[in-house]
Motif scaffolding. Structure first.
Motif, PDB file in Angstrom:
ATOM      1  N   TYR A  74      38.011  31.168  22.488  1.00  0.00           N
ATOM      2  CA  TYR A  74      38.634  30.968  23.787  1.00  0.00           C
ATOM      3  C   TYR A  74      38.628  29.477  24.078  1.00  0.00           C
ATOM      4  N   ALA A 118      39.270  37.769  22.722  1.00  0.00           N
ATOM      5  CA  ALA A 118      38.806  36.589  23.465  1.00  0.00           C
ATOM      6  C   ALA A 118      39.464  36.521  24.836  1.00  0.00           C
ATOM      7  N   LEU A 119      40.805  36.749  24.851  1.00  0.00           N
ATOM      8  CA  LEU A 119      41.512  36.734  26.137  1.00  0.00           C
ATOM      9  C   LEU A 119      41.053  37.880  27.034  1.00  0.00           C
ATOM     10  N   THR A 152      37.542  37.156  28.374  1.00  0.00           N
ATOM     11  CA  THR A 152      37.629  36.112  29.391  1.00  0.00           C
ATOM     12  C   THR A 152      38.224  36.649  30.684  1.00  0.00           C
ATOM     13  N   ASP A 160      45.251  30.263  30.959  1.00  0.00           N
ATOM     14  CA  ASP A 160      45.469  31.354  30.006  1.00  0.00           C
ATOM     15  C   ASP A 160      46.957  31.652  29.834  1.00  0.00           C
TER      16      ASP A 160
END
Length: 615
Positions: free
Chosen positions: A137, A171-172, A175, A200
């Motif tokens: 990230y 990862a997204l 997060t 993002d």
């Protein structure tokens, strides 16, 4: 879980090499990527994401184990796995094992046989093949995902690409979950969290920009201008041009809705479009396949429109419209703008077949321009609430073209697109852009007729062996338009014939990039030219591509064997010739070359044995 049509993968020995059979197909990959996104979107806790990852890896990769490690207090902590190992898992430092190596380097790792890499495992571990990817990230590594098998050579590069995509989406998702949880728990941090979400979205746009090329190389006298402007950070619009030697296929798509859901659909469309063109599908068949392959994975209420255009080397074209904006054909000779449409339906709403789409035809002449817009242009309203509309846009085309023609060179499509978008922005003023805005335009070189006449003279001179005239005329064509594939190929072959291999490589490589053609013979010529230039590494690459296209092409086998002999790799040279004989058993040159090389090896072996005996 995932319903995919593939049998279990197996590792087999084929011609002395360990290979995987079964497993993922190209179509599976698209389904998997959409499924991963859908699964992650349904999770609202980080622990749920961990469970989803383990389940996905088991289904997708048929692995014996999967280990998800998260970076906590200076260690990689094994937070999820679907069975314990012997010896048991432990926390790892960033220098320990394959997970530690991946975490430290931030690079994916594929090891086919861990018995050759004892430094990556603890004593007694039975794992033999692994894929390991970082969970990245921004610049921070959150942890690693390791997919493990007790069978050597169980995974391929294709599997690693899917695992990397899973790691990126995880990862997204992690997060996003953390950000949402933080928003609920701490309202005072709202501004900071929103800033992170915006970042993002920008990151998503960077990913999307890798599949939407806004700088498109000219093809055979056709030059491109583009504009691509998402309403938010990411877009539901998509366009692409695929080169296929004697033709190009262009597509422009508009997905309903905006933001990340629409952007994810465009990524799936991109991969399916590439697959359909590589299979040589007709335009109607292609649109039906796009609709049916993507429809089951679309979010509720989502659909897309598309316009697909195929231009041939004689400058005729075919087109099919799936309820998209009409294509506009500006006729240079008359100044008329023709609106081109066909019967068709939107994709993703209901089941479609090839016969749902009508195909029509046309021809693009020197100076003509084709415009493929999305509705974000013509449906935009100004401050007086007036819609731009198709007729106003057509009038802009006439006006802006006339203005630019007075100031620019004859090929001005990029400037024309820029002028039209500038006028669009002045029209809307301070009004918010109502949709994603995209435009793909193609201009046929106004000097194409003259260039083709000169090219005919160059070909006739080359056929009559009037070399100086052939070079002069071919270079004159090149100066008029560097994208005309026949002139590039003619120059490349003439320079190759005359042993000017450096120039030959220059023009043949430009021909391949421009036309999109990669035949076994073209790649052989490149390989031979690089060989003569002493660039053995590039020679091998080209010759291997030639054999990948046609494994029976004996010239490439013979030249590749020579490359290996240049590098004193006799065993590899023999193997290449043996494979060549198997692929082309009637080719006498391959048989003779193999027999001579094997005889030389036997004699050398006998001489070495005699020398050792004498000592």
């Amino acid at each position: 879980m995932i319903e995919l049509k593939f049998g279990q993968r197996k590792v087999v020995t084929f011609r002395g090499a360990r290979k995987v059979v079964g497993g993922l197909t190209e179509k599976n990959k698209i389904d998997i990527l959409l499924y991963i996104s859908k699964e992650f979107a349904n999770a609202d806790k980080e622990e749920d994401l961990y469970d989803i990852v383990i389940s996905l890896c088991k289904d997708i990769f048929e692995c014996d184990n999967t280990t998800l490690r998260m970076w906590r207090e200076k260690f990689l902590d094994p937070v999820r796995f679907f069975k314990e190992t012997d010896p048991p898992r432990r926390k790892l430092g960033q220098d320990e094992g394959y997970s530690g190596f991946t975490f430290k380097t931030r690079m994916p790792l594929l090891i086919q046989d861990l018995s050759h890499h004892p430094e990556y495992i603890d004593e007694g571990e039975s794992t033999r093949a692994i894929m390991c990817v970082p969970i990245m990230y921004k610049e921070e590594c959150l942890g690693t995902i390791a997919v493990e098998s007790d069978t050597e050579f169980f995974y391929r590069e294709d599997d690693l690409e899917i695992l990397e995509a899973l790691g990126s989406q995880l990862a997204l998702a992690i997060t996003s979950v953390r950000l949402i949880q933080g928003l609920v728990l701490a309202n005072e941090r709202e501004a900071q969290i929103l800033k992170q979400l915006e970042w993002d979205m920008r990151m998503g746009r960077n990913v999307q920009s890798q599949i939407v090329e806004t700088r498109i190389l000219a093809w055979n006298g056709l030059h491109f201008g583009t504009h691509y402007e998402p309403m938010t950070e990411v877009s539901g619009d998509y366009f692409n041009v695929v080169r296929q030697g004697n033709s190009i296929t262009a597509i422009i798509v508009d997905v309903s809705g905006h933001g990340i859901p629409a952007a994810l659909v465009t990524m799936s469309i991109h991969y399916q479009f590439q697959r359909c063109t590589s299979l040589g599908m007709g335009l109607g068949e292609m649109l039906a396949e796009l609709g049916e392959s993507i429809r089951p994975q679309l979010p509720d209420g989502t659909y897309f429109t598309a316009f697909v255009l195929k231009v041939y080397s004689d400058y005729t074209y075919s087109y099919v419209n799936a309820a998209h904006q009409k294509m506009l054909h500006f006729h240079s000779m008359t100044g008329r703008v023709e609106e081109l449409d066909t019967a068709g339906v939107p994709l993703g709403i209901f089941e479609v077949e090839r016969n749902n789409f009508e195909e029509k035809h046309g021809r693009i002449l020197p100076g003509d321009i084709l415009f493929l817009p999305t509705d974000g242009i013509v449906e935009q309203k100004n401050e007086a609430r007036q819609e731009l509309g198709n007729q106003r846009f057509i009038e802009w085309i006439r006006q802006e073209k006339a203005t630019i023609e007075e100031q620019r060179d004859k090929i001005f499509i990029e400037d024309l697109v820029g002028s039209l978008i500038g006028r669009f922005k002045r029209f809307k003023g301070d009004m918010r852009t109502g949709d994603d805005v995209s435009l793909l335009a193609l201009q046929c070189n106004p000097e194409l007729g003259k260039a083709r006449s000169v090219l005919s003279l160059a070909k006739a001179a080359a056929k009559s062996k009037k070399d100086q005239m052939a070079y002069e005329k071919a270079l004159e064509v090149f100066s008029m338009d560097e994208s005309l594939k026949d002139s590039l190929l003619l120059l490349g072959k003439m320079y190759y014939r005359d042993r000017n291999f450096e120039k030959g490589v220059q023009f043949i490589e430009k021909y391949v990039r421009t036309s999109g053609e990669e035949s076994e013979h073209i790649q052989y010529l490149l390989g031979r030219a690089y060989y003569e230039l002493g660039n053995i590494s590039e020679a091998k690459k080209a010759l291997k591509r030639s054999l990948a296209i046609d494994h029976t092409y004996a010239k490439s086998s013979l030249r590749l064997a020579r490359c290996y002999l240049k590098e004193n790799e006799t065993a590899k040279a023999i193997k290449v010739l043996q494979q060549g004989v198997k692929s082309a058993p009637t080719n006498e040159y391959l048989k003779i070359s193999l027999k001579k090389l094997e005889e030389l090896v036997r004699k050398k072996g006998a001489e070495d044995a005699a020398e050792r005996a004498a000592v």
